[in-house]
Scaffold this motif. Sequence first.
Motif, PDB file in Angstrom:
ATOM      1  N   GLN A 119       0.810  -1.211   0.000  1.00 19.55           N
ATOM      2  CA  GLN A 119       0.000   0.000   0.000  1.00 19.55           C
ATOM      3  C   GLN A 119       0.848   1.268   0.000  1.00 19.55           C
ATOM      4  O   GLN A 119       1.850   1.362   0.698  1.00 19.55           O
ATOM      5  CB  GLN A 119      -0.929   0.005   1.207  1.00 19.55           C
ATOM      6  CG  GLN A 119      -1.923  -1.138   1.181  1.00 19.55           C
ATOM      7  CD  GLN A 119      -2.733  -1.160  -0.095  1.00 19.55           C
ATOM      8  OE1 GLN A 119      -3.424  -0.200  -0.411  1.00 19.55           O
ATOM      9  NE2 GLN A 119      -2.654  -2.256  -0.833  1.00 19.55           N
ATOM     10  N   LEU A 120       0.414   2.230  -0.775  1.00 20.51           N
ATOM     11  CA  LEU A 120       1.100   3.508  -0.843  1.00 20.51           C
ATOM     12  C   LEU A 120       0.860   4.349   0.400  1.00 20.51           C
ATOM     13  O   LEU A 120       1.726   5.115   0.819  1.00 20.51           O
ATOM     14  CB  LEU A 120       0.645   4.286  -2.087  1.00 20.51           C
ATOM     15  CG  LEU A 120       0.951   3.615  -3.426  1.00 20.51           C
ATOM     16  CD1 LEU A 120       0.262   4.370  -4.557  1.00 20.51           C
ATOM     17  CD2 LEU A 120       2.450   3.527  -3.648  1.00 20.51           C
ATOM     18  N   ALA A 121      -0.328   4.203   1.004  1.00 20.34           N
ATOM     19  CA  ALA A 121      -0.702   5.065   2.128  1.00 20.34           C
ATOM     20  C   ALA A 121      -1.708   4.360   3.027  1.00 20.34           C
ATOM     21  O   ALA A 121      -2.234   3.294   2.687  1.00 20.34           O
ATOM     22  CB  ALA A 121      -1.300   6.364   1.595  1.00 20.34           C
ATOM     23  N   LEU A 122      -1.961   4.979   4.166  1.00 20.06           N
ATOM     24  CA  LEU A 122      -2.991   4.519   5.086  1.00 20.06           C
ATOM     25  C   LEU A 122      -3.568   5.737   5.780  1.00 20.06           C
ATOM     26  O   LEU A 122      -3.006   6.839   5.704  1.00 20.06           O
ATOM     27  CB  LEU A 122      -2.415   3.542   6.119  1.00 20.06           C
ATOM     28  CG  LEU A 122      -1.340   4.107   7.044  1.00 20.06           C
ATOM     29  CD1 LEU A 122      -1.894   4.301   8.445  1.00 20.06           C
ATOM     30  CD2 LEU A 122      -0.157   3.187   7.072  1.00 20.06           C
ATOM     31  N   TYR A 123      -4.689   5.531   6.451  1.00 21.26           N
ATOM     32  CA  TYR A 123      -5.303   6.592   7.242  1.00 21.26           C
ATOM     33  C   TYR A 123      -5.054   6.298   8.713  1.00 21.26           C
ATOM     34  O   TYR A 123      -5.052   5.140   9.136  1.00 21.26           O
ATOM     35  CB  TYR A 123      -6.808   6.685   6.978  1.00 21.26           C
ATOM     36  CG  TYR A 123      -7.120   7.072   5.556  1.00 21.26           C
ATOM     37  CD1 TYR A 123      -6.944   8.384   5.125  1.00 21.26           C
ATOM     38  CD2 TYR A 123      -7.566   6.138   4.640  1.00 21.26           C
ATOM     39  CE1 TYR A 123      -7.202   8.746   3.816  1.00 21.26           C
ATOM     40  CE2 TYR A 123      -7.832   6.490   3.335  1.00 21.26           C
ATOM     41  CZ  TYR A 123      -7.649   7.794   2.928  1.00 21.26           C
ATOM     42  OH  TYR A 123      -7.900   8.142   1.635  1.00 21.26           O
ATOM     43  N   TRP A 124      -4.872   7.362   9.481  1.00 23.66           N
ATOM     44  CA  TRP A 124      -4.605   7.250  10.913  1.00 23.66           C
ATOM     45  C   TRP A 124      -5.534   8.227  11.630  1.00 23.66           C
ATOM     46  O   TRP A 124      -5.701   9.360  11.196  1.00 23.66           O
ATOM     47  CB  TRP A 124      -3.129   7.588  11.178  1.00 23.66           C
ATOM     48  CG  TRP A 124      -2.765   7.633  12.622  1.00 23.66           C
ATOM     49  CD1 TRP A 124      -2.458   8.756  13.328  1.00 23.66           C
ATOM     50  CD2 TRP A 124      -2.673   6.549  13.534  1.00 23.66           C
ATOM     51  NE1 TRP A 124      -2.182   8.420  14.638  1.00 23.66           N
ATOM     52  CE2 TRP A 124      -2.314   7.066  14.780  1.00 23.66           C
ATOM     53  CE3 TRP A 124      -2.882   5.177  13.419  1.00 23.66           C
ATOM     54  CZ2 TRP A 124      -2.143   6.272  15.904  1.00 23.66           C
ATOM     55  CZ3 TRP A 124      -2.716   4.381  14.539  1.00 23.66           C
ATOM     56  CH2 TRP A 124      -2.345   4.928  15.754  1.00 23.66           C
ATOM     57  N   PHE A 125      -6.135   7.770  12.721  1.00 20.95           N
ATOM     58  CA  PHE A 125      -7.058   8.601  13.495  1.00 20.95           C
ATOM     59  C   PHE A 125      -6.658   8.560  14.954  1.00 20.95           C
ATOM     60  O   PHE A 125      -6.353   7.493  15.485  1.00 20.95           O
ATOM     61  CB  PHE A 125      -8.491   8.073  13.350  1.00 20.95           C
ATOM     62  CG  PHE A 125      -9.505   8.863  14.115  1.00 20.95           C
ATOM     63  CD1 PHE A 125      -9.957  10.088  13.651  1.00 20.95           C
ATOM     64  CD2 PHE A 125     -10.007   8.386  15.312  1.00 20.95           C
ATOM     65  CE1 PHE A 125     -10.895  10.830  14.364  1.00 20.95           C
ATOM     66  CE2 PHE A 125     -10.943   9.117  16.030  1.00 20.95           C
ATOM     67  CZ  PHE A 125     -11.380  10.341  15.552  1.00 20.95           C
ATOM     68  N   TYR A 126      -6.642   9.720  15.596  1.00 20.64           N
ATOM     69  CA  TYR A 126      -6.434   9.726  17.037  1.00 20.64           C
ATOM     70  C   TYR A 126      -7.223  10.845  17.701  1.00 20.64           C
ATOM     71  O   TYR A 126      -6.714  11.854  18.114  1.00 20.64           O
ATOM     72  CB  TYR A 126      -4.954   9.743  17.434  1.00 20.64           C
ATOM     73  CG  TYR A 126      -4.161  10.947  17.037  1.00 20.64           C
ATOM     74  CD1 TYR A 126      -3.965  12.010  17.919  1.00 20.64           C
ATOM     75  CD2 TYR A 126      -3.596  11.021  15.775  1.00 20.64           C
ATOM     76  CE1 TYR A 126      -3.218  13.109  17.546  1.00 20.64           C
ATOM     77  CE2 TYR A 126      -2.850  12.115  15.411  1.00 20.64           C
ATOM     78  CZ  TYR A 126      -2.661  13.157  16.295  1.00 20.64           C
ATOM     79  OH  TYR A 126      -1.926  14.236  15.916  1.00 20.64           O
ATOM     80  N   GLY A 127      -8.509  10.625  17.771  1.00 18.98           N
ATOM     81  CA  GLY A 127      -9.375  11.488  18.550  1.00 18.98           C
ATOM     82  C   GLY A 127     -10.053  12.624  17.824  1.00 18.98           C
ATOM     83  O   GLY A 127     -11.219  12.863  18.020  1.00 18.98           O
ATOM     84  N   GLU A 128      -9.370  13.342  16.987  1.00 20.20           N
ATOM     85  CA  GLU A 128      -9.998  14.464  16.281  1.00 20.20           C
ATOM     86  C   GLU A 128      -9.721  14.389  14.784  1.00 20.20           C
ATOM     87  O   GLU A 128     -10.621  14.103  14.025  1.00 20.20           O
ATOM     88  CB  GLU A 128      -9.529  15.801  16.859  1.00 20.20           C
ATOM     89  CG  GLU A 128     -10.008  17.028  16.076  1.00 20.20           C
ATOM     90  CD  GLU A 128     -11.515  17.145  15.967  1.00 20.20           C
ATOM     91  OE1 GLU A 128     -12.000  17.657  14.942  1.00 20.20           O
ATOM     92  OE2 GLU A 128     -12.224  16.743  16.883  1.00 20.20           O
ATOM     93  N   PRO A 129      -8.508  14.627  14.359  1.00 20.07           N
ATOM     94  CA  PRO A 129      -8.315  14.621  12.907  1.00 20.07           C
ATOM     95  C   PRO A 129      -7.984  13.225  12.376  1.00 20.07           C
ATOM     96  O   PRO A 129      -7.467  12.374  13.095  1.00 20.07           O
ATOM     97  CB  PRO A 129      -7.108  15.541  12.719  1.00 20.07           C
ATOM     98  CG  PRO A 129      -6.285  15.298  13.937  1.00 20.07           C
ATOM     99  CD  PRO A 129      -7.299  15.065  15.049  1.00 20.07           C
ATOM    100  N   PHE A 130      -8.309  13.024  11.138  1.00 18.81           N
ATOM    101  CA  PHE A 130      -7.755  11.891  10.402  1.00 18.81           C
ATOM    102  C   PHE A 130      -6.487  12.395   9.745  1.00 18.81           C
ATOM    103  O   PHE A 130      -6.359  13.583   9.414  1.00 18.81           O
ATOM    104  CB  PHE A 130      -8.727  11.404   9.313  1.00 18.81           C
ATOM    105  CG  PHE A 130      -9.704  10.381   9.807  1.00 18.81           C
ATOM    106  CD1 PHE A 130      -9.416   9.026   9.719  1.00 18.81           C
ATOM    107  CD2 PHE A 130     -10.904  10.762  10.357  1.00 18.81           C
ATOM    108  CE1 PHE A 130     -10.307   8.078  10.170  1.00 18.81           C
ATOM    109  CE2 PHE A 130     -11.813   9.829  10.810  1.00 18.81           C
ATOM    110  CZ  PHE A 130     -11.511   8.480  10.713  1.00 18.81           C
ATOM    111  N   TRP A 131      -5.546  11.508   9.547  1.00 14.92           N
ATOM    112  CA  TRP A 131      -4.302  11.813   8.852  1.00 14.92           C
ATOM    113  C   TRP A 131      -4.142  10.848   7.698  1.00 14.92           C
ATOM    114  O   TRP A 131      -4.513   9.673   7.801  1.00 14.92           O
ATOM    115  CB  TRP A 131      -3.103  11.665   9.791  1.00 14.92           C
ATOM    116  CG  TRP A 131      -3.037  12.716  10.847  1.00 14.92           C
ATOM    117  CD1 TRP A 131      -3.740  12.743  12.012  1.00 14.92           C
ATOM    118  CD2 TRP A 131      -2.241  13.896  10.817  1.00 14.92           C
ATOM    119  NE1 TRP A 131      -3.427  13.872  12.725  1.00 14.92           N
ATOM    120  CE2 TRP A 131      -2.499  14.590  12.009  1.00 14.92           C
ATOM    121  CE3 TRP A 131      -1.330  14.422   9.911  1.00 14.92           C
ATOM    122  CZ2 TRP A 131      -1.879  15.795  12.318  1.00 14.92           C
ATOM    123  CZ3 TRP A 131      -0.709  15.618  10.222  1.00 14.92           C
ATOM    124  CH2 TRP A 131      -0.984  16.295  11.408  1.00 14.92           C
TER     125      TRP A 131
END
Length: 146
Positions: A119-131
């Motif tokens: 995979q080229l990328a992934l999404y990360w979440f920690y409480g407020e924003p997604f990255w």
Amino acid sequence: MPSDTMWRSYETTVLRLGHDGVVRVDLSRSLDGDTRAALALLGVGARFAIITAHDPGGRTLAATRNAWRHFRLRVALAARGVRSVPAIGESPDGSHREHGVAVAMSRDHASAIARRFGQLALYWFYGEPFWLAGALASRAPVRLPL
């Protein structure tokens, strides 16, 4: 390395999370209180990654190959005792869809799994924003929405 056009498409993805895809997150918009509350009820914790095994390296594969890759991802996570929740990422118009999982683990660990599955990328979440974070792609993490 993904093209700028491909990277921008990641930034406008719509996520559908949970067993029935009931939690809808438009990554091009800020999260509202109801969505944050629904994310908290998913059962993966306050910090989680969204990983797919579909279309490695940005190459479109046949549906049967993607289904097999998704199955292998789920088996690999289960073998490590990692709980996952279904996640679907789709284009805003619904013309492209990739099945994946939301998993509670560190971003480094999630990145390693994403790289293992090409995979080229992934999404990360920690409480407020997604990255949006690069896995194989050498891109700095981007806070969403832009």
